[in-house]
Design a protein around this motif. Structure first.
Motif, PDB file in Angstrom:
ATOM      1  N   GLN A 487       0.804  -1.217   0.000  1.00 21.46           N
ATOM      2  CA  GLN A 487       0.000   0.000   0.000  1.00 21.46           C
ATOM      3  C   GLN A 487       0.845   1.278   0.000  1.00 21.46           C
ATOM      4  O   GLN A 487       0.371   2.334  -0.429  1.00 21.46           O
ATOM      5  CB  GLN A 487      -0.950  -0.001   1.192  1.00 21.46           C
ATOM      6  CG  GLN A 487      -2.132  -0.936   1.023  1.00 21.46           C
ATOM      7  CD  GLN A 487      -3.016  -0.531  -0.151  1.00 21.46           C
ATOM      8  OE1 GLN A 487      -3.569   0.577  -0.186  1.00 21.46           O
ATOM      9  NE2 GLN A 487      -3.138  -1.404  -1.138  1.00 21.46           N
ATOM     10  N   LYS A 488       2.077   1.185   0.460  1.00 22.14           N
ATOM     11  CA  LYS A 488       2.940   2.370   0.407  1.00 22.14           C
ATOM     12  C   LYS A 488       3.324   2.697  -1.034  1.00 22.14           C
ATOM     13  O   LYS A 488       3.420   3.867  -1.407  1.00 22.14           O
ATOM     14  CB  LYS A 488       4.186   2.147   1.259  1.00 22.14           C
ATOM     15  CG  LYS A 488       3.914   2.099   2.758  1.00 22.14           C
ATOM     16  CD  LYS A 488       5.212   1.934   3.544  1.00 22.14           C
ATOM     17  CE  LYS A 488       4.938   1.918   5.039  1.00 22.14           C
ATOM     18  NZ  LYS A 488       6.180   1.744   5.828  1.00 22.14           N
ATOM     19  N   LYS A 489       3.561   1.670  -1.822  1.00 16.17           N
ATOM     20  CA  LYS A 489       3.933   1.891  -3.215  1.00 16.17           C
ATOM     21  C   LYS A 489       2.723   2.078  -4.118  1.00 16.17           C
ATOM     22  O   LYS A 489       2.791   2.790  -5.127  1.00 16.17           O
ATOM     23  CB  LYS A 489       4.773   0.708  -3.724  1.00 16.17           C
ATOM     24  CG  LYS A 489       6.207   0.698  -3.221  1.00 16.17           C
ATOM     25  CD  LYS A 489       7.055  -0.233  -4.068  1.00 16.17           C
ATOM     26  CE  LYS A 489       8.534  -0.061  -3.724  1.00 16.17           C
ATOM     27  NZ  LYS A 489       9.403  -0.840  -4.632  1.00 16.17           N
ATOM     28  N   PHE A 490       1.616   1.436  -3.747  1.00 17.14           N
ATOM     29  CA  PHE A 490       0.432   1.479  -4.610  1.00 17.14           C
ATOM     30  C   PHE A 490      -0.801   1.840  -3.781  1.00 17.14           C
ATOM     31  O   PHE A 490      -1.708   1.021  -3.602  1.00 17.14           O
ATOM     32  CB  PHE A 490       0.235   0.131  -5.323  1.00 17.14           C
ATOM     33  CG  PHE A 490       1.453  -0.336  -6.058  1.00 17.14           C
ATOM     34  CD1 PHE A 490       1.817   0.253  -7.261  1.00 17.14           C
ATOM     35  CD2 PHE A 490       2.253  -1.342  -5.535  1.00 17.14           C
ATOM     36  CE1 PHE A 490       2.954  -0.160  -7.936  1.00 17.14           C
ATOM     37  CE2 PHE A 490       3.387  -1.763  -6.196  1.00 17.14           C
ATOM     38  CZ  PHE A 490       3.743  -1.169  -7.407  1.00 17.14           C
ATOM     39  N   PRO A 491      -0.823   3.061  -3.247  1.00 21.56           N
ATOM     40  CA  PRO A 491      -1.974   3.475  -2.439  1.00 21.56           C
ATOM     41  C   PRO A 491      -3.250   3.483  -3.280  1.00 21.56           C
ATOM     42  O   PRO A 491      -3.242   3.876  -4.446  1.00 21.56           O
ATOM     43  CB  PRO A 491      -1.590   4.892  -1.993  1.00 21.56           C
ATOM     44  CG  PRO A 491      -0.588   5.363  -3.008  1.00 21.56           C
ATOM     45  CD  PRO A 491       0.165   4.141  -3.425  1.00 21.56           C
ATOM     46  N   GLY A 492      -4.311   3.008  -2.681  1.00 16.96           N
ATOM     47  CA  GLY A 492      -5.595   2.992  -3.383  1.00 16.96           C
ATOM     48  C   GLY A 492      -5.904   1.675  -4.051  1.00 16.96           C
ATOM     49  O   GLY A 492      -7.049   1.434  -4.451  1.00 16.96           O
ATOM     50  N   PHE A 493      -4.901   0.795  -4.187  1.00 14.26           N
ATOM     51  CA  PHE A 493      -5.163  -0.519  -4.779  1.00 14.26           C
ATOM     52  C   PHE A 493      -5.688  -1.422  -3.667  1.00 14.26           C
ATOM     53  O   PHE A 493      -4.974  -2.241  -3.105  1.00 14.26           O
ATOM     54  CB  PHE A 493      -3.892  -1.098  -5.405  1.00 14.26           C
ATOM     55  CG  PHE A 493      -4.145  -2.325  -6.251  1.00 14.26           C
ATOM     56  CD1 PHE A 493      -4.671  -2.205  -7.519  1.00 14.26           C
ATOM     57  CD2 PHE A 493      -3.839  -3.590  -5.770  1.00 14.26           C
ATOM     58  CE1 PHE A 493      -4.907  -3.328  -8.302  1.00 14.26           C
ATOM     59  CE2 PHE A 493      -4.066  -4.718  -6.540  1.00 14.26           C
ATOM     60  CZ  PHE A 493      -4.602  -4.591  -7.804  1.00 14.26           C
ATOM     61  N   ASP A 494      -6.966  -1.242  -3.361  1.00 12.07           N
ATOM     62  CA  ASP A 494      -7.569  -1.919  -2.220  1.00 12.07           C
ATOM     63  C   ASP A 494      -8.547  -2.986  -2.679  1.00 12.07           C
ATOM     64  O   ASP A 494      -8.679  -3.277  -3.868  1.00 12.07           O
ATOM     65  CB  ASP A 494      -8.258  -0.899  -1.312  1.00 12.07           C
ATOM     66  CG  ASP A 494      -9.277  -0.047  -2.071  1.00 12.07           C
ATOM     67  OD1 ASP A 494      -9.719  -0.451  -3.177  1.00 12.07           O
ATOM     68  OD2 ASP A 494      -9.635   1.033  -1.562  1.00 12.07           O
ATOM     69  N   GLU A 495      -9.242  -3.586  -1.726  1.00 11.31           N
ATOM     70  CA  GLU A 495     -10.151  -4.684  -2.040  1.00 11.31           C
ATOM     71  C   GLU A 495     -11.310  -4.232  -2.919  1.00 11.31           C
ATOM     72  O   GLU A 495     -11.851  -5.014  -3.707  1.00 11.31           O
ATOM     73  CB  GLU A 495     -10.687  -5.319  -0.758  1.00 11.31           C
ATOM     74  CG  GLU A 495     -11.518  -4.400   0.129  1.00 11.31           C
ATOM     75  CD  GLU A 495     -12.095  -5.105   1.343  1.00 11.31           C
ATOM     76  OE1 GLU A 495     -12.990  -4.526   1.993  1.00 11.31           O
ATOM     77  OE2 GLU A 495     -11.658  -6.238   1.636  1.00 11.31           O
ATOM     78  N   ARG A 496     -11.667  -2.954  -2.854  1.00 13.44           N
ATOM     79  CA  ARG A 496     -12.749  -2.452  -3.694  1.00 13.44           C
ATOM     80  C   ARG A 496     -12.313  -2.373  -5.158  1.00 13.44           C
ATOM     81  O   ARG A 496     -13.053  -2.759  -6.064  1.00 13.44           O
ATOM     82  CB  ARG A 496     -13.156  -1.068  -3.191  1.00 13.44           C
ATOM     83  CG  ARG A 496     -14.372  -0.459  -3.811  1.00 13.44           C
ATOM     84  CD  ARG A 496     -15.627  -1.146  -3.365  1.00 13.44           C
ATOM     85  NE  ARG A 496     -16.097  -2.129  -4.314  1.00 13.44           N
ATOM     86  CZ  ARG A 496     -17.133  -2.909  -4.122  1.00 13.44           C
ATOM     87  NH1 ARG A 496     -17.823  -2.846  -3.003  1.00 13.44           N
ATOM     88  NH2 ARG A 496     -17.508  -3.781  -5.029  1.00 13.44           N
ATOM     89  N   ILE A 497     -11.089  -1.900  -5.379  1.00  9.97           N
ATOM     90  CA  ILE A 497     -10.544  -1.862  -6.738  1.00  9.97           C
ATOM     91  C   ILE A 497     -10.407  -3.281  -7.286  1.00  9.97           C
ATOM     92  O   ILE A 497     -10.739  -3.557  -8.455  1.00  9.97           O
ATOM     93  CB  ILE A 497      -9.178  -1.150  -6.765  1.00  9.97           C
ATOM     94  CG1 ILE A 497      -9.349   0.359  -6.589  1.00  9.97           C
ATOM     95  CG2 ILE A 497      -8.435  -1.431  -8.071  1.00  9.97           C
ATOM     96  CD1 ILE A 497      -9.933   1.073  -7.794  1.00  9.97           C
ATOM     97  N   ILE A 498      -9.922  -4.205  -6.448  1.00  8.67           N
ATOM     98  CA  ILE A 498      -9.753  -5.592  -6.886  1.00  8.67           C
ATOM     99  C   ILE A 498     -11.099  -6.204  -7.256  1.00  8.67           C
ATOM    100  O   ILE A 498     -11.218  -6.910  -8.269  1.00  8.67           O
ATOM    101  CB  ILE A 498      -9.049  -6.414  -5.789  1.00  8.67           C
ATOM    102  CG1 ILE A 498      -7.621  -5.893  -5.577  1.00  8.67           C
ATOM    103  CG2 ILE A 498      -9.020  -7.894  -6.151  1.00  8.67           C
ATOM    104  CD1 ILE A 498      -6.925  -6.493  -4.365  1.00  8.67           C
ATOM    105  N   ALA A 499     -12.136  -5.923  -6.466  1.00 13.58           N
ATOM    106  CA  ALA A 499     -13.477  -6.426  -6.781  1.00 13.58           C
ATOM    107  C   ALA A 499     -13.978  -5.840  -8.105  1.00 13.58           C
ATOM    108  O   ALA A 499     -14.583  -6.546  -8.919  1.00 13.58           O
ATOM    109  CB  ALA A 499     -14.444  -6.093  -5.655  1.00 13.58           C
TER     110      ALA A 499
END
Length: 755
Positions: A487-499
């Motif tokens: 998450q430090k390198k790719f902030p915002g790539f969370d479970e919602r984006i993955i879904a």
């Protein structure tokens, strides 16, 4: 332009010379027929490298103690002999012709077959366009046709009526109204689902069958507004459900009326059940098996029903018991009501019910002996109907006639063809009424009749689910894949984006496969994808919707520079990356094995990537090249890296980039095909264009499709089956749906030939 590698002579004289060298210098380590010798080289000499590639490998590395002793013409002769005698795919088929292996039902086939058996007592499911749920709005607190104020299809169930109610304009009093929602919920894939209903008012929900209570909040629990149920659903099955929602007059202050229907699909996050998974009609009642089944063998790259052990035996027994409970409580009462006017002398109705159940489970008519064993004896010996049904279910569903669907017992030709079509297309048994009618009329005997029946199955939800599962398997993506990133390198790539990415990928696959052309080339070469507002915000301008007014998932703008269909989709790129960096090796192995259908020998040792911190100024490509530049590594990495590097424009979360570690990305690569031709490409677009036209890629796709749908190797149906289906695929303009039909017909015709 492709360039031809030099392939030295491979005629009889050269092979004879190579055999003499092999017997003198190679047998001790590799065995007489390349089978391997445990203490030296246990792995067999099998693969798909060209003679030229084998020649180069032998000249450079063999024999290990003195590689210079087998070079030039000697190396060419040995490679020609090995390739012809036992190494190549043709030699493997010639030496050990694959056979159609006896196989039990896989876990998915068992689920689908029991659902089909249950559904055979109702009407057949039909194809219907999804898009919402039927709602009937009443004034008052009960069903009264005279008080219907509104009928409509609601796209989703997610309402906050507050104190205003559904519609003052339609005369609905907000202090007292009743809504009846009915339709079906479509499961795209098999797995564990959590169904969530949130409501401030009383409601009752049935699921799977009318009267099968799922949630009962008719007498509202004080302060409880959330209700959760977790259950297994089977992909491609539509589950009827209804919700009766009540806002009643109260003496105390009335709460605002709200209700929502959500779910957590396998591997996903909670969301309102989307309109694409809702049907406004009640589909026929069905069964969702809850028994836990053991995983199937996947050592060949696809699920096979080969493992027979205690765990599998116990799980099939539990599944039979679970089915018997539904047969007793739901199927038998339903059958009795339908046949209440028939004579019941000597328990004739129960015998009729049992005969219909067992003959469907056995995929064919029962003989007199089977009638006595599976029906008459249990009924005669068991006065209690429920106990008799339980015994019959256990006997039938534990029988090889049910569990081993490829066993062709004494069945008619049309019955055998129907059995194969249902198994290939649906993973099920031929329970549909229209298919049963074709069996009775013996109208599945010609290739035209078989093809027409297969096309009638095309578009069914069950086939769509199986096709989606195949594409997930082809892409090595399942709902359990972990694509989380730093998450430090790719902030915002969370479970919602993955879904959202999962939904985007599945929508893209559906759009391509179920379009009019169903073109494989579009699958790997499309310049568009499926996006939404959240994905566009994360991935940039190339992901904005093509239609400014679109809501939810929709087609993106075209991008001919950075996009290459499904193979550049961020979900795939993220899966083929590490937590912080890309992985050209994982990407290259995927392209070489899955997309191009080539073989690679296992690595000599466990591979750990170089820590980027040890080489802070190197790009990922430079770091991988440094680690794999040894001669022993290059045997495989000369094939792997040159493909994986072509995808270096995509970072670990699948965003397009032109620099890596402040240096320009070098995305050049190459590939040597089965004919020894070398093609070079620079970047993902040129790679995509090559994959769209590559015979190796076409053949690999057909092979993967055959194995997924049939659960057997293509060569088991004839040495030329794969090549023939590939040629037909190319002639049919790469139509994926037509390919599935051709595979199903091939298997059905083989059934005829084996009569």
């Amino acid at each position: 332009m492709p360039t031809q590698n030099v392939a030295l002579g491979d005629d009889d004289a050269v092979r004879k010379k190579g055999e003499a060298i092999y017997q003198a210098a190679c047998v001790e380590c590799h065995g007489k027929a390349g089978e391997g010798v445990p203490e030296f080289y246990p792995d067999p000499l099998l693969g798909d490298a060209t003679i030229g590639e084998l020649t180069e490998l032998i000249a450079d590395t063999m024999p290990e103690e003195d590689p210079d002793t087998c070079v030039d013409d000697d190396a060419a002769a040995v490679s020609a002999y090995i390739h012809h005698a036992f190494y190549s795919e043709a030699a493997q088929v010639r030496n050990r012709p694959p056979r159609i292996r006896l196989a039990r039902l896989t876990g998915e086939q068992l689920r689908q077959s029991l659902a089909g058996l249950y559904g055979s007592f109702d009407s057949s499911p039909w194809a219907e366009k999804s898009g919402g749920i039927k709602g009937i709005y009443f004034q008052g607190s009960r069903w009264d046709k005279k008080k219907i104020k509104l009928e409509r299809t609601d796209p989703v169930i997610d309402f906050d009526f507050g104190h205003v109610g559904p519609s003052k304009e339609k005369g609905i009093d907000p202090s007292e109204f009743y809504i009846h929602w009915s339709g079906s919920l479509l499961a795209n894939q098999t797995g564990r689902y959590e169904i969530i209903v949130r409501s401030t008012c009383s409601f009752v929900m049935d699921f799977g069958r009318d009267g099968r209570e799922f949630v009962n909040n008719h007498v509202q629990s004080e302060g409880r507004t959330e209700f959760r149920q977790t259950l297994n659903l089977t992909g491609g099955r539509a589950y009827m459900f209804k919700i009766d929602f009540f806002q009643r007059k109260r003496k105390t202050e009335q709460p605002p009326a709200t209700i929502s229907l959500s779910w957590v699909p396998p591997g996903g996050v909670e969301e309102i059940v989307p309109a694409s998974n809702l049907l406004p009609s009640w589909m026929p009642a069905t069964l969702a098996l809850q028994t836990k089944l053991p995983p199937d063998d996947r050592s060949y790259g696809y699920e096979r029903g080969t493992a027979v052990n205690r765990q599998w035996d116990e799980s099939t027994t539990n599944a039979a018991i679970e089915f018997s409970q539904y047969a007793i409580s739901e199927l038998w009462p339903h059958y009795e009501r339908r046949h209440r006017k028939d004579s019941d002398e000597n328990r004739a109705r129960l015998r009729g019910f049992a005969r219909e159940l067992v003959s469907t489970a056995f995929r064919g008519k029962l003989s007199d002996a089977q009638q006595k064993v599976y029906i008459d004896h249990p009924i005669d010996q068991t006065p209690d109907d429920s106990e008799a049904i339980k015994t019959i279910c256990l006997m039938a569903l534990k029988s090889p006639r049910f569990l081993y669907p490829t066993l062709d017992f004494d069945q008619s030709e049309s019955q055998r063809v129907a059995n194969r079509l249902a198994l290939v297309m649906y993973d099920s048994l031929p329970s549909d009424r229209w298919l049963q009618k074709l069996i009775e009329q013996n109208k599945l005997t010609t290739e035209k009749q078989i093809s027409e029946a297969a096309w009638k199955m095309n578009g069914d939800f069950r086939l769509k689910a199986k096709t989606q599962a195949f594409l997930h398997e082809w892409l090595e993506l399942t709902h359990s894949v972990d694509v989380s990133k730093d998450q430090k390198k790719f902030p915002g790539f969370d479970e919602r984006i993955i879904a959202d990415l999962r939904a985007s990928l599945d929508a893209f696959l559906d759009d391509v496969v179920w379009s009019e052309t169903s073109d494989y080339r579009e699958l790997v070469n499309a310049d568009w994808t499926i996006t939404n507002e959240r994905l566009a915000k994360f991935y940039g301008d190339k992901w904005i919707p093509a239609d400014d007014h679109a809501v939810g998932l929709t087609r993106s703008v075209a991008d001919t520079q950075t996009r290459m269909g499904v193979l550049s989709h961020p979900l795939l790129m993220a899966n083929l990356s590490y937590h912080q960096t890309t992985s050209p090796i994982h990407r290259g192995v995927f392209l070489y094995r899955k997309t191009l259908g080539r073989t690679l020998r296992p690595p000599n040792a466990a591979f750990s990537p170089l820590n980027p911190d040890l080489h802070p100024k190197l790009t990922t490509r430079q770091r991988v090249s440094l680690q794999t530049d040894e001669v022993s590594c290059q045997v495989c990495h000369s094939k792997i890296n040159t493909l994986g590097f072509a995808l270096e424009n995509f970072d670990p979360v699948g965003r397009f980039r032109i620099t890596d570690n402040d240096q320009p990305v070098d995305a050049s690569g190459s590939y040597v095909n089965r004919q020894g031709e070398t093609t070079r490409f620079d970047g993902p677009r040129e790679l995509a264009q090559y994959l769209a036209t590559s015979s190796d890629a076409h053949r690999a796709f057909v092979d993967s499709c055959f194995e997924h749908f049939v659960k057997q190797p293509a060569a088991a149906y004839g040495a030329d089956t794969l090549d023939r289906l590939t040629r037909q695929f190319q002639q049919d303009n790469f139509n994926i749906r037509q390919l599935i039909i051709n595979i199903a017909v091939t298997v059905a015709k083989q059934t005829q030939a084996s009569k």
